[in-house]
Design a protein around this motif. Structure first.
Motif, short mmCIF file in Angstrom:
data_model
loop_
_atom_site.label_atom_id
_atom_site.label_comp_id
_atom_site.label_asym_id
_atom_site.label_seq_id
_atom_site.Cartn_x
_atom_site.Cartn_y
_atom_site.Cartn_z
N ASP A 113 40.02 57.70 44.22
CA ASP A 113 38.89 58.54 44.61
C ASP A 113 38.43 58.18 46.02
O ASP A 113 37.99 57.05 46.28
N ALA A 114 38.50 59.15 46.94
CA ALA A 114 38.13 58.91 48.33
C ALA A 114 36.64 58.67 48.50
O ALA A 114 36.20 58.28 49.60
N ARG A 115 35.85 58.86 47.45
CA ARG A 115 34.42 58.58 47.54
C ARG A 115 34.12 57.10 47.40
O ARG A 115 32.97 56.68 47.50
N PHE A 116 35.17 56.31 47.20
CA PHE A 116 35.03 54.86 47.20
C PHE A 116 35.69 54.30 48.46
O PHE A 116 36.80 54.68 48.81
N SER A 117 34.99 53.40 49.12
CA SER A 117 35.45 52.86 50.40
C SER A 117 36.03 51.46 50.25
O SER A 117 35.62 50.68 49.39
N SER A 118 36.99 51.15 51.14
CA SER A 118 37.56 49.81 51.24
C SER A 118 36.99 49.02 52.40
O SER A 118 37.39 47.87 52.61
N ARG A 119 36.08 49.58 53.14
CA ARG A 119 35.55 48.92 54.34
C ARG A 119 34.83 47.63 53.97
O ARG A 119 33.89 47.63 53.18
N TYR A 120 35.30 46.54 54.55
CA TYR A 120 34.78 45.23 54.19
C TYR A 120 33.27 45.13 54.35
O TYR A 120 32.59 44.51 53.52
N GLU A 121 32.74 45.71 55.41
CA GLU A 121 31.32 45.56 55.71
C GLU A 121 30.42 46.25 54.67
O GLU A 121 29.20 46.01 54.64
N LEU A 122 31.01 47.09 53.82
CA LEU A 122 30.24 47.77 52.77
C LEU A 122 30.32 47.05 51.43
O LEU A 122 29.61 47.42 50.49
N LEU A 123 31.17 46.05 51.34
CA LEU A 123 31.47 45.42 50.06
C LEU A 123 30.62 44.18 49.79
O LEU A 123 30.24 43.46 50.72
N HIS A 124 30.37 43.94 48.52
CA HIS A 124 29.80 42.68 48.06
C HIS A 124 30.91 41.93 47.34
O HIS A 124 31.61 42.50 46.49
N MET A 125 31.09 40.66 47.66
CA MET A 125 32.17 39.89 47.06
C MET A 125 31.81 39.44 45.65
O MET A 125 30.71 38.89 45.44
N PRO A 126 32.68 39.65 44.68
CA PRO A 126 32.39 39.23 43.31
C PRO A 126 32.59 37.74 43.07
O PRO A 126 32.25 37.23 42.01
N PHE A 127 33.16 37.04 44.05
CA PHE A 127 33.40 35.60 43.94
C PHE A 127 32.56 34.86 44.97
O PHE A 127 32.22 35.40 46.02
N THR A 128 32.28 33.61 44.70
CA THR A 128 31.69 32.74 45.70
C THR A 128 32.78 32.35 46.69
O THR A 128 33.85 31.88 46.30
N THR A 129 32.53 32.58 47.99
CA THR A 129 33.54 32.32 49.01
C THR A 129 32.93 31.49 50.13
O THR A 129 31.75 31.15 50.11
N GLY A 130 33.76 31.21 51.14
CA GLY A 130 33.27 30.48 52.29
C GLY A 130 32.43 31.33 53.23
O GLY A 130 31.86 30.82 54.20
#
Length: 407
Positions: free
Chosen positions: A64-81
């Protein structure tokens, strides 16, 4: 449509596979898939988004093109650095961009990775594979299959394809792993990315000045800028070095843990095509995808609101009994059509045809050359690549000989 407010969000993403069961998704993911294949999830930064574990739900979001892959829009589901918001994707990183930028790059590169072109490389893959099996045989057991076979076969192919000196792949591999390790700090990841960019930029300038017979030289004739070609070259090389290597090693681990299937592939090398697809399904290494809703979207009867992130569990979806009967059984005769091992939708793996060629040669060649191949360590002692974007093993010690041990 409805918003799922009746159920408390899952408090954290179930990421750890059970000790001794490295091929199976975490039990909590399996439970969630059976109970609520699309559920609310509380992310480490406090964002309340979604977790998709069912095959239909994951596939729906990916297509579905209504979902974006742009990193700046995402919240990470894991704890990261990382702390704070994710930065935009580096230039040339196809996984973190949307149309029309993604479309432009994809159309330019798709013709370089067609099924026909990749099949023409089969003879070269066979030669590289045979050379490394010869070297293993001369060295004798015990060997680390990752270093002796799984890593160098695809590494040589992607280096030759792109026109990258193979002698430099070790350096590139180290920086790639640092950039893909979730626990790497922002400083470590940034330093690795700068090193990759600097190396690839110099190589691009060399290709422009003196083109050779390879993909990077070919792309210098396009309208890509030096910055774009540098980014795309680094992206393709990193993917080619890491993903297929881990799939060959982890897939071999799965075969050695299922001796009946190992014996079937050795007896019937023509099973290779189906075996690759089933191993991609059963031993999913690209475990988790991530998308953000650009507008309100209904998926599987639930309303995902604009701005909400959706974590996509490929490993759980590939074990969904609604799609694959008896999904927890490795069956090389299964027609695993529709698995999500290469993703789905516009971001489906660009190099999947090359990966297929490499694995279709590598698996049967290995088990045929060494009919008594077996693990040289207890399965629970094999070091797993946990906390990384791509799952797998850090090393896979194997041995052979003593025909009574053959599967």
């Amino acid at each position: 449509m409805q918003i799922d407010l009746s159920t408390d969000p899952v408090s954290s993403f179930p990421a750890a596979r059970a000790k001794g069961c490295p091929f199976d998704p975490p039990a909590e993911l399996t439970r969630l898939r059976e109970e609520r294949p699309l559920t609310r999830l509380r992310y480490p930064d406090g964002h309340v988004g979604w977790l998709a574990t069912g095959h239909a739900a994951v596939r729906a979001v990916l297509s579905d093109a209504r979902f974006s892959s742009r990193y700046e829009l995402l919240h990470m589901p894991f704890t990261t650095g990382f702390t704070g918001e994710l930065p935009p994707a580096p230039t040339g990183d196809l996984t973190g961009i949307d149309a029309p930028e993604h479309t432009r790059y994809r159309l330019l590169l798709a013709g370089k990775f067609t099924v026909r072109r990749m099949r023409l490389l089969t003879e070269r893959v066979e030669q590289i594979t045979a050379d490394h099996l010869d070297a293993m045989e001369r060295r004798g057991p015990v060997v680390d299959l990752m270093q002796a076979y799984a890593r160098p076969v695809p590494a040589l192919m992607i280096c030759e394809l792109l026109g990258v000196p193979y002698a430099d792949q070790g350096m590139f591999q180290r920086h790639t792993e640092t950039s893909m390790t979730l626990s790497s700090t922002e400083k470590e990841r940034a330093a690795a990315m700068v090193a990759i960019e600097d190396y690839m930029r110099e190589l691009v300038l060399q290709k422009r000045a003196a083109p050779t017979d390879d993909l990077l030289s070919d792309l210098t004739g396009s309208d890509l800028t030096d910055e774009e070609l540098t980014g795309i070259g680094g992206f393709l090389l990193g993917a080619g070095l890491d993903t297929t290597a881990n799939m060959i090693a982890f897939g071999t681990f799965a075969l050695l843990s299922n001796r009946d299937q190992l014996a079937a592939l050795r007896a019937e090398p023509d099973l290779a095509d189906q075996a690759v697809e089933e191993l991609m399904r059963y031993a999913t290494i690209a475990q988790t995808g991530l998308r953000a809703a650009l507008e309100d979207v209904e998926v599987e009867g639930h309303l995902i609101k604009k701005g909400e992130s959706v974590a996509l569990s490929m490993e759980a979806a590939n074990r969904d009994p609604a799609k694959f009967p008896d999904p927890d059984t490795l069956d090389l005769r299964r027609k695993a059509t529709g698995h999500l091992g290469f993703g789905h939708g516009i971001h489906q793996c660009l190099g999947q045809q090359l990966a297929r060629v490499e694995m279709r040669v590598a698996f049967p060649a290995l088990v045929t050359r060494f009919p008594t191949l077996r693990l040289a360590a207890a399965p629970e002692d094999i070091p797993l690549r946990e906390g990384m974007n791509i799952f797998g093993v850090h090393e896979l010690p194997v041995t052979w000989g003593d025909a009574t041990s053959a599967g």
